[in-house]
Design a protein around this motif. Sequence first.
Motif, short mmCIF file in Angstrom:
data_model
loop_
_atom_site.label_atom_id
_atom_site.label_comp_id
_atom_site.label_asym_id
_atom_site.label_seq_id
_atom_site.Cartn_x
_atom_site.Cartn_y
_atom_site.Cartn_z
N THR A 50 2.55 -5.61 -14.75
CA THR A 50 2.08 -4.04 -14.78
C THR A 50 2.68 -3.47 -16.40
O THR A 50 4.24 -4.10 -16.28
N THR A 61 -12.06 -5.39 -1.36
CA THR A 61 -12.34 -5.20 -2.77
C THR A 61 -12.01 -7.05 -3.23
O THR A 61 -11.42 -7.31 -2.65
N PHE A 70 -1.36 -1.30 -5.12
CA PHE A 70 -2.14 -0.18 -6.14
C PHE A 70 -2.06 0.73 -6.59
O PHE A 70 -1.59 1.75 -5.98
N GLU A 99 -4.33 -9.21 -14.11
CA GLU A 99 -4.34 -10.12 -13.43
C GLU A 99 -4.09 -10.86 -14.10
O GLU A 99 -5.80 -11.07 -14.95
N GLY A 116 -8.80 2.50 -6.44
CA GLY A 116 -6.81 2.13 -6.12
C GLY A 116 -6.28 2.12 -4.85
O GLY A 116 -6.92 1.44 -4.25
N GLN A 117 -5.36 2.80 -5.12
CA GLN A 117 -3.97 1.90 -3.59
C GLN A 117 -4.55 3.05 -1.90
O GLN A 117 -5.55 3.73 -2.16
N PRO A 157 -2.72 -3.93 -1.05
CA PRO A 157 -3.65 -2.62 -1.42
C PRO A 157 -2.36 -1.37 -1.12
O PRO A 157 -2.71 -0.80 -2.11
N PHE A 166 -9.70 -0.35 -9.29
CA PHE A 166 -9.16 -0.77 -8.13
C PHE A 166 -10.39 -0.70 -7.63
O PHE A 166 -10.14 0.19 -6.32
N ALA A 204 -6.00 3.78 -11.49
CA ALA A 204 -6.67 3.36 -9.96
C ALA A 204 -8.13 3.10 -9.99
O ALA A 204 -8.42 2.39 -9.17
#
Length: 939
Positions: free
Chosen positions: A105, A497, A506, A145, A553-554, A503, A519, A516
């Motif tokens: 990140t 996903t 994210f 990733e 995203g999350q 999750p 994802f 976001a």
Amino acid sequence: MSSPRSRGPSRRRRLGVLSLSTLAAVALVMSTMTGLAAAADPSSGVVSESSPNTSWQGASYLAQSTPVPELCPPDTDVGNVQCDHFFLTIDVAADFWDRHSGGVTIRIEWPDSGNDFDLYVYNSDGFQVDSSAAGGTTSEEVFLELPVPGVYEVRVVPFLVVNSAYTGSAVLSFTPGPPVPNPTHGTGGIAFAPSTIVDAQRTEGEPIVHVDQAGNIWESGPWGTSTTQSFVHKSTDAGNSFHVVSPIDARPDSPPGGGDTDVVTDDQGFAYFVDLEALAELGTAVSNDGGNTWRKNTAGVPSTAVDRQWFAMDNGPTSGADDNTVFLTVHQVPLGMEVFSSPGSTGLGDPTGGLVFVNAADAVTVGDGATCGQTKFDPVLRNLYLPCVRDDHVEVIRGHVPAGVRTGISFKALAAPTSPGGVVGDLFANAAVDRAGNLYVAWVDASNHNVYVSGSKDGGDTWSKVLQVNGHPSNTNVWPWIVGGASGIVDVVWYGTEVRGDPDAFPSWFANRPAAAGFPWYAYFAQVRFDFKSPPRSTIYQVRASEHPMHFGQICQGGIGCTLSNGDRSMADFFAVTVDAAGAAIIVYDDTTNQHHGAADFAAKQVAGPGAFGTPISRTVPTNPVADPAGDAQFPHYAPSGPGVNQPAADLTTLQLSQPNADTLRVRMRVANAESLVPTSGAGAFVWLTRWQFLSVGDGGEASYRLFYAGAKSVGGADPTFFSGTGTSADPTTGAMGNGCITNTPQNCKLILYPEEQTETGSLDRSRGDFVINVPLAHIGLPIAGDTLFSVTALSLGQVGVDPSFQDIDATPAFDFVLTKGGAGVGKRVTGGGSIATDSGGEGRFTVLADSRLHGKIAYVDKSSPAVFRSAHLSSVVFDGTKVTIMGTGFVNGMFTQFRVVVEDLSEPGVGGDTFSIELMATGYHQSGKLIRGNIQVH
């Protein structure tokens, strides 16, 4: 290796690579603007298995505007004049990602949202592997990733920065063990129709679905305790349209409420609704007339400090009302799970049935813990099942219910098999019973994020081995829901996903919209033909039930605690599936991919493939043009006196999209009778609206399945006017509302609006009832040939004064429309930055980046005024030789505004020749002049 964003929708289509001569010219002029205090310190860093964190202090700029990263490659940007350059070494073994899962990140932060830094990351070959370029934020973030080891350039672009520095960090995160490849399942021919919007305005988390014995579909979900409102929607046309079950388009019964909900019906057709008011009380309500009237009891449950309640219906051994029982399970916060019961309602005069509940168990509680899923009743073995999360397994709390018994029931806790990853995750497990009385539980493991099912043929005493249901590309998953069919058949849904990870970890849309968007989540559906003797031999069919991503995203699963961390709990904690009488699956799910991130409820209906009851499903898929039955435009749809009269002028019968030319979308809505357009009682106007979503750009530069619409409006029966629009989301920094959605907390979209942003040409043929609207593609996001407009739906609405909530009258089935005409044009773009002298004697500093596809952003700062502006949505970019006119929406000093910017590229260099003009409608601010610094380039 690429970041996960390369597999999802692009957050922002790149503006292309500028020519070397352009780069040199712009860079030369831009270099005269900067007041650089220091470059990145240190200028490089390393993350490794033993030292996974590194950070740096970024460059400080007195005044700098660099619109694109192509202006400042490190070999020409000597001394970090145009941009800042940090070189990150990812020092892991070549086979590290064969033995681990995770990534790196990279994040930058700065203090003031009036400044705008952008983040770009390049690998050792100079290829851009990721970027984050929002506006109006104080951070940018990317996640690489499984990145290959090597040196990466972190290029920080000061899009528009005045007297500010930034800080940067990089974190290597990983878990032991490589990603385990998931199996791939066939579809079995299962398909879903384009999704139907359940409510075109109200957003809801936790949509729940139920089909009554007449085939009507009931949906319910909370609007939040701060609103005291929760809603029930009902479809009487097999899911082609839904209407609010209320005479005033609000909750079905009187407040309070707004918390967790459930809805169920019995074999008499009577409906039962329960709503939670914070953690204080439960309101139970009954309708004996299909939703027209409701009787409510706010003290129907003898318990306080309650949370997440569930219904289960026992219709008894006969078809009469006397042997019906409504079970209500609830978490009593200090003590545990309680089970209550009430006789089924016997009619309008019954003051007790479904309204007054008593303890159904032979003890005060039947188990501890809060994370128990919806209660299920099995009419074959006559068992009541409550599935609960218990560390490494699902615990099923079972109570046997002899016919005619409602109280004194003895409950027993039974353990399902241990989860393969060792941790049962999510907030709820779920249970189902098939027609033969077989019991199933479904859950997600929090360590590997896979969906699992186990079955029992003896009511939970013994269990089968565990079966993993999800297959690639559904690699990380949450929130399973399961429904039983014929013996051995279950349907399962979940959100999944392709990106692997946690999750909860994210990026949250509320913190970083572009990050976001990397994802993407889909609603997945699987049908399982379960083999009890050998679960691995079970047949699994898997499809995506949502045509496009339904979330980015999350997905925060910390409950109310998510609000403390700015986590994303927009969809609350679950979604649901059921089946109709033929065995076709009906799914209700949230879609937050509109620009507002509002949790819009959609229903997906199975139209092909094997059904849950063992027979094939084959149904017509709505296509363009779509027909809608006449006579279904009652207003109100539900009222104490019964449904209102049909409104012929609002009675939609046909919706059609076409393209008369490459630049225009034509919308044709036909109504039953347009001779009189006088609106419904209490309304001052009729509105006819066609709405859709397609992959475009959100208000932070992120990928978004943006909501667009075209409509007609008649005030007091007069000839209609015609319009189009899209609406702007809330400011991500201040939380100030845009014009497209009402929020009650920062960025929390509650009621979607449809502002009349563009005036369009149109006509009404009163004799035929045809409304025709011609909409330039440039007014609706400029879709091109091959783009899909998803879930195209026409609605007729009544407008009451300035009330933003429309009267709900009629809606057509939804279809998808693929454009066959329209192109990206010649790909023109404008880039530049600099400043002009202002009337107050100061400087107005700006940066502009826009192209003919309506992508880009604009920032402007006049500290002497003061005026701090940043764009949100570009609605129009018009090139006229060396002149470019840009219009759209944005925020000035935290206030929503429309804007107009005009730039002219008249000389090289731009100082003293190029011009810049800005007008901010909300404040009346207007400045224009020749550049005293910088340059503008029209390409």
